[in-house]
Design a protein around this motif. Structure first.
Motif, PDB file in Angstrom:
ATOM      1  N   UNK A  18      90.175  11.270  78.375  1.00  0.00           N
ATOM      2  CA  UNK A  18      89.164  11.904  79.385  1.00  0.00           C
ATOM      3  C   UNK A  18      89.541  11.347  80.759  1.00  0.00           C
ATOM      4  N   UNK A  19      89.683  10.130  80.847  1.00  0.00           N
ATOM      5  CA  UNK A  19      90.056   9.681  82.321  1.00  0.00           C
ATOM      6  C   UNK A  19      91.089  10.327  82.739  1.00  0.00           C
ATOM      7  N   UNK A  20      92.218  10.624  82.102  1.00  0.00           N
ATOM      8  CA  UNK A  20      93.421  11.520  82.430  1.00  0.00           C
ATOM      9  C   UNK A  20      93.080  12.707  83.034  1.00  0.00           C
ATOM     10  N   UNK A  21      92.153  13.377  82.172  1.00  0.00           N
ATOM     11  CA  UNK A  21      91.697  14.747  82.663  1.00  0.00           C
ATOM     12  C   UNK A  21      90.824  14.575  83.863  1.00  0.00           C
ATOM     13  N   UNK A  22      90.004  13.580  83.933  1.00  0.00           N
ATOM     14  CA  UNK A  22      89.185  13.321  85.047  1.00  0.00           C
ATOM     15  C   UNK A  22      89.827  13.261  86.354  1.00  0.00           C
ATOM     16  N   UNK A  23      91.000  12.527  86.116  1.00  0.00           N
ATOM     17  CA  UNK A  23      91.958  12.034  87.551  1.00  0.00           C
ATOM     18  C   UNK A  23      92.200  13.490  87.964  1.00  0.00           C
ATOM     19  N   UNK A  24      92.840  14.168  87.060  1.00  0.00           N
ATOM     20  CA  UNK A  24      93.540  15.539  87.620  1.00  0.00           C
ATOM     21  C   UNK A  24      92.242  16.267  88.331  1.00  0.00           C
ATOM     22  N   UNK A  54      81.066   7.602  78.663  1.00  0.00           N
ATOM     23  CA  UNK A  54      80.424   7.251  80.075  1.00  0.00           C
ATOM     24  C   UNK A  54      79.180   7.574  80.070  1.00  0.00           C
ATOM     25  N   UNK A  55      78.184   6.720  80.776  1.00  0.00           N
ATOM     26  CA  UNK A  55      76.808   7.101  80.959  1.00  0.00           C
ATOM     27  C   UNK A  55      76.607   8.207  82.077  1.00  0.00           C
ATOM     28  N   UNK A  56      77.748   8.098  82.949  1.00  0.00           N
ATOM     29  CA  UNK A  56      77.412   9.252  83.953  1.00  0.00           C
ATOM     30  C   UNK A  56      78.629   9.726  84.819  1.00  0.00           C
ATOM     31  N   UNK A  57      78.732  10.558  85.640  1.00  0.00           N
ATOM     32  CA  UNK A  57      79.803  10.890  86.256  1.00  0.00           C
ATOM     33  C   UNK A  57      80.291   9.813  87.156  1.00  0.00           C
ATOM     34  N   UNK A  58      79.571   9.243  87.486  1.00  0.00           N
ATOM     35  CA  UNK A  58      79.807   8.243  88.420  1.00  0.00           C
ATOM     36  C   UNK A  58      80.661   7.130  87.691  1.00  0.00           C
ATOM     37  N   UNK A  59      80.230   6.813  86.470  1.00  0.00           N
ATOM     38  CA  UNK A  59      81.102   6.007  85.472  1.00  0.00           C
ATOM     39  C   UNK A  59      82.605   6.503  85.449  1.00  0.00           C
ATOM     40  N   UNK A  60      82.575   7.839  85.128  1.00  0.00           N
ATOM     41  CA  UNK A  60      83.716   8.340  84.730  1.00  0.00           C
ATOM     42  C   UNK A  60      84.765   8.173  86.263  1.00  0.00           C
ATOM     43  N   UNK A  61      84.177   8.426  87.246  1.00  0.00           N
ATOM     44  CA  UNK A  61      84.872   8.241  88.360  1.00  0.00           C
ATOM     45  C   UNK A  61      85.292   6.963  88.732  1.00  0.00           C
ATOM     46  N   UNK A  63      86.106   4.797  86.432  1.00  0.00           N
ATOM     47  CA  UNK A  63      87.292   4.454  85.558  1.00  0.00           C
ATOM     48  C   UNK A  63      88.514   5.113  86.119  1.00  0.00           C
ATOM     49  N   UNK A  64      88.448   6.288  86.622  1.00  0.00           N
ATOM     50  CA  UNK A  64      89.400   6.856  87.577  1.00  0.00           C
ATOM     51  C   UNK A  64      89.984   6.019  88.499  1.00  0.00           C
ATOM     52  N   UNK A  65      89.257   5.583  89.212  1.00  0.00           N
ATOM     53  CA  UNK A  65      89.636   4.395  90.172  1.00  0.00           C
ATOM     54  C   UNK A  65      90.392   3.425  89.617  1.00  0.00           C
ATOM     55  N   UNK A  67      91.983   3.395  86.596  1.00  0.00           N
ATOM     56  CA  UNK A  67      93.113   3.825  86.324  1.00  0.00           C
ATOM     57  C   UNK A  67      94.208   4.226  87.161  1.00  0.00           C
ATOM     58  N   UNK A  68      93.748   4.656  88.322  1.00  0.00           N
ATOM     59  CA  UNK A  68      94.627   4.926  89.503  1.00  0.00           C
ATOM     60  C   UNK A  68      95.085   3.572  90.026  1.00  0.00           C
ATOM     61  N   UNK A  69      94.339   2.567  90.083  1.00  0.00           N
ATOM     62  CA  UNK A  69      94.745   1.214  90.728  1.00  0.00           C
ATOM     63  C   UNK A  69      95.888   0.723  89.678  1.00  0.00           C
ATOM     64  N   UNK A  70      95.685   0.831  88.221  1.00  0.00           N
ATOM     65  CA  UNK A  70      96.748   0.179  87.279  1.00  0.00           C
ATOM     66  C   UNK A  70      97.991   1.060  87.643  1.00  0.00           C
ATOM     67  N   UNK A  71      97.910   2.425  88.050  1.00  0.00           N
ATOM     68  CA  UNK A  71      99.200   3.038  88.178  1.00  0.00           C
ATOM     69  C   UNK A  71      99.746   2.593  89.718  1.00  0.00           C
TER      70      UNK A  71
END
Length: 198
Positions: A18-24, A54-61, A63-65, A67-71
């Motif tokens: 889900x995070x990978x898809x949301x990042x895109x 994820x409780x909300x779109x904010x939480x997805x976002x 998680x994306x931040x 993950x982008x930091x890990x990368x």
């Protein structure tokens, strides 16, 4: 549609998908314009599955931040390892900028501009940007200790300059025409020259 569509995955793998898809989705659009329905379609799941993780779109976002930091950390660590081995900043892995893919600063800008009234995002961004800065500053300090960066450079200030470069790259990618052709490469060369004292 995602390769994981229809497949029953363990919760951690589903969350990662889900995070990978949301990042895109976020990278190609905006925070405000992206919906959990769009993220669900990109991930090949139903929208309720998104909310199971994820409780909300904010939480997805957020998680994306993260993950982008890990990368980005992986990129920075590879560059630092190469620098220590090769001993000259000019020889590092073709000098590809850590911001060749400015995903993380793009997400920062989204949080700042599109969700600026959201106090939770403000708190998250303050802590996150400080974490990134401190990691980069510590990396510069280690490289100074190894002799790869001039000892008189201020690692703290250099970390902020690196983060500012990421924001500039994101502006250039999203807006076009902010910098002229070749200027980003020239900035990178000058930063390397300054850092090494050569």
């Amino acid at each position: 549609m995602s390769q994981t569509a229809g497949a029953r995955l363990p919760a951690a793998e589903r969350r990662s998908a889900i995070v990978a898809a949301a990042l895109e989705v976020f990278a190609s659009g905006s925070y405000a314009g992206s919906t959990t329905a769009e993220i669900a379609r990109a991930a090949g799941v139903s929208e309720p599955i998104i909310y199971r993780h994820f409780p909300s779109k904010r939480d997805v976002w957020c998680a994306c931040v993260e993950q982008a930091w890990v990368q980005l950390q992986e990129t920075l660590d590879r560059k630092a390892t190469s620098l220590r081995r090769q001993g000259a900043l000019d020889d590092v892995a073709g000098n590809r900028s850590p911001w060749a893919d400015p995903l993380l600063p793009t997400l920062w800008i989204q949080g700042l501009t599109e969700a600026a009234e959201d106090e939770e995002i403000q708190r998250f961004l303050r802590a996150h940007v400080r974490e990134v800065h401190d990691y980069v500053a510590a990396g510069f300090a280690r490289l100074q200790g190894d002799g790869a960066i001039a000892p008189d450079r201020d690692a703290d200030a250099e970390a902020w300059i690196l983060l500012a470069g990421g924001l500039l790259r994101s502006f250039a990618d999203r807006l076009g025409g902010v910098v002229r052709p070749g200027e980003l490469a020239a900035i990178g060369r000058e930063r390397r020259r300054w850092l090494t004292g050569g």
